[in-house]
Design an enzyme around this catalytic site. Structure first.
Site, PDB file in Angstrom:
ATOM      1  CG  ASP A 180      -9.914   2.088  -0.828  1.00 27.72           C
ATOM      2  OD1 ASP A 180      -8.882   1.877  -1.510  1.00 27.72           O
ATOM      3  OD2 ASP A 180      -9.907   2.137   0.414  1.00 27.72           O
ATOM      4  CG  ASP A 222      -2.339   0.384   0.918  1.00 28.17           C
ATOM      5  OD1 ASP A 222      -2.507   1.244   0.041  1.00 28.17           O
ATOM      6  OD2 ASP A 222      -3.278  -0.116   1.560  1.00 28.17           O
TER       7      ASP A 222
END
Ligand code: GLA
Length: 386
Positions: free
Chosen positions: A186, A128
């Site tokens: 997302d 990430d």
């Protein structure tokens, strides 16, 4: 070294459903559920622990330590159990000091962490980008550091970059060592975008994913995939990315786009909550074969007609997979034109993959009725024998 991710990864990831409640039992239960539902045998073979698996400090040797309560038997033992169920095992970290949920990241510890994971039997890393500098050069540098470390780790580890697409990872993800890169914010369980406050950002709705996927389609391919994010099918209002939900039609359209775009298909729900209809889509072998086609060419958007879209994806056997999408709220007639999908004008058989039935033919041009938020998944042409 084996060729990593020659087709888009398929499986399950813990984040959307469990966030900080993830534990070893839930990971193993997910593997068992994939098997029980018959998804493993269709290729859904990767189970990934996302964020929140470690203790707040490294040990005296500088190693990451699995959370003592939630992963009490350690990650190596869990990886072994997941492997013995017939799955690959994935883990998560971040290219900064902290992960997105403020657990420990791997910046400055790349080689040490990669070796540790290799020793544990990790097969897949999602990496990430929270708490990292926002410029592209730093992202390339940090992702390359981990890519190099994974290559030196002594184990084949699929490398999933997750900087959300803002720094054009489709241009440099392969060179950084990645096999897939998130191309989107997302994804939320919603057709429209969702404003998430706090912390204050836009979550992507399925209806916007088309515009993220279209411009980067040419950059995906075997060993390097554009990742549109985990599937929201089956979340049913639960989890980290809850939005207004989609209609059943909307969920199938979501899967249709992900299939055609050669996105990884990582489920994110409680697998026991999947209904018969959703399982039927996920287990549709003809549809999955489009996503997993060995040529690995992501579909291109070849026509936009009002709220209608036509996407086309050449398949190895000579057929063309076609998506006919209606992003609007009223029924539409969309033109399917043979020349636009790379086919000649002679009559070609059409098959509707969701209906698992023949659907007439395409001879030059055909007008197709598509319902609001519907995505039809067709193949056009005759399959050539190998
Ligand atoms: C970011 C990622 C998500 C998930 C969370 C975990 O938001 O985009 O997919 O991994 O972090 O904290």
């Amino acid at each position: 070294m084996a060729e990593l991710a020659p087709t888009p990864p398929l499986g399950w990831n813990s984040w959307n459903m469990w966030q900080g409640r993830v534990d070893q039992d839930k990971i193993l239960a997910a593997a068992k559920a994939l098997k029980r539902h018959g998804l493993r045998e269709l290729g859904y073979d990767t189970v990934v622990i996302d964020d929140c698996w470690s203790e707040p400090s490294r040990d005296s040797l500088g190693n990451l330590v699995p959370h003592k309560e939630r992963f009490k038997d350690g990650i190596a033992a869990l990886a072994k159990e997941v492997h013995s169920q017939g799955f690959k095992f994935g883990i998560y970290s971040c290219a900064a000091e902290k992960t997105c949920a403020s657990y420990l990241g791997s910046y400055g510890f790349e080689e040490q962490d990669a070796k540790l994971w290799a020793g544990w039997g990790v097969d897949y890393l999602k990496y990430d980008y929270c708490f990292a500098p926002t410029d592209q050069a730093t992202a390339i540098e940090r992702y390359t550091r981990m890519g190099d470390a994974l290559k030196k780790s002594g184990r084949d580890i699929v490398y999933s970059l997750c900087e959300w697409g803002g720094r054009a990872p489709h241009l440099w993800g392969r060179q950084a060592g990645g096999q897939l890169w998130r191309s989107t914010p997302d994804l939320f369980d919603s057709w429209v975008d969702v404003w998430v406050d706090p912390p204050g950002y836009y979550g992507m709705g399925v209806g916007s994913a088309f515009d993220y996927a279209a411009p980067i389609a040419p950059y995906g391919g075997p060993g390097g995939w554009n990742d549109l994010d985990m599937l929201v099918i089956g979340l049913k209002g639960k989890g980290a990315v809850h939005g207004g939900g989609l209609s059943q039609m909307g969920y199938r359209t979501h899967l249709t786009l992900w299939i055609l775009a050669c996105s990884p298909l990582m489920l994110g729900c409680d697998l026991d909550a999947l209904g018969a209809e959703e399982l039927d889509w996920l287990k549709n072998a003809e549809a999955l074969a489009v996503n997993q086609d060995p040529l690995g060419i992501p579909a291109c958007r070849v026509r936009q007609q009002g709220h209608g879209e036509v996407w086309a994806k050449p398949l190895k056997d000579g057929r063309v997979a076609v998506g006919l999408f209606n992003r609007g709220s009223m029924g539409l007639d969309i033109d399917l034109v043979a020349a636009e999908i790379g086919l000649l004008d002679k009559a070609q058989p059409v098959r509707d993959l969701w209906k698992r039935a023949e659907a007439g033919e395409l001879a030059g041009k055909r007008s197709v009725r598509v319902q609001p938020n519907e995505g039809l998944l067709w193949t056009v042409g005759e399959a050539k024998k190998a």
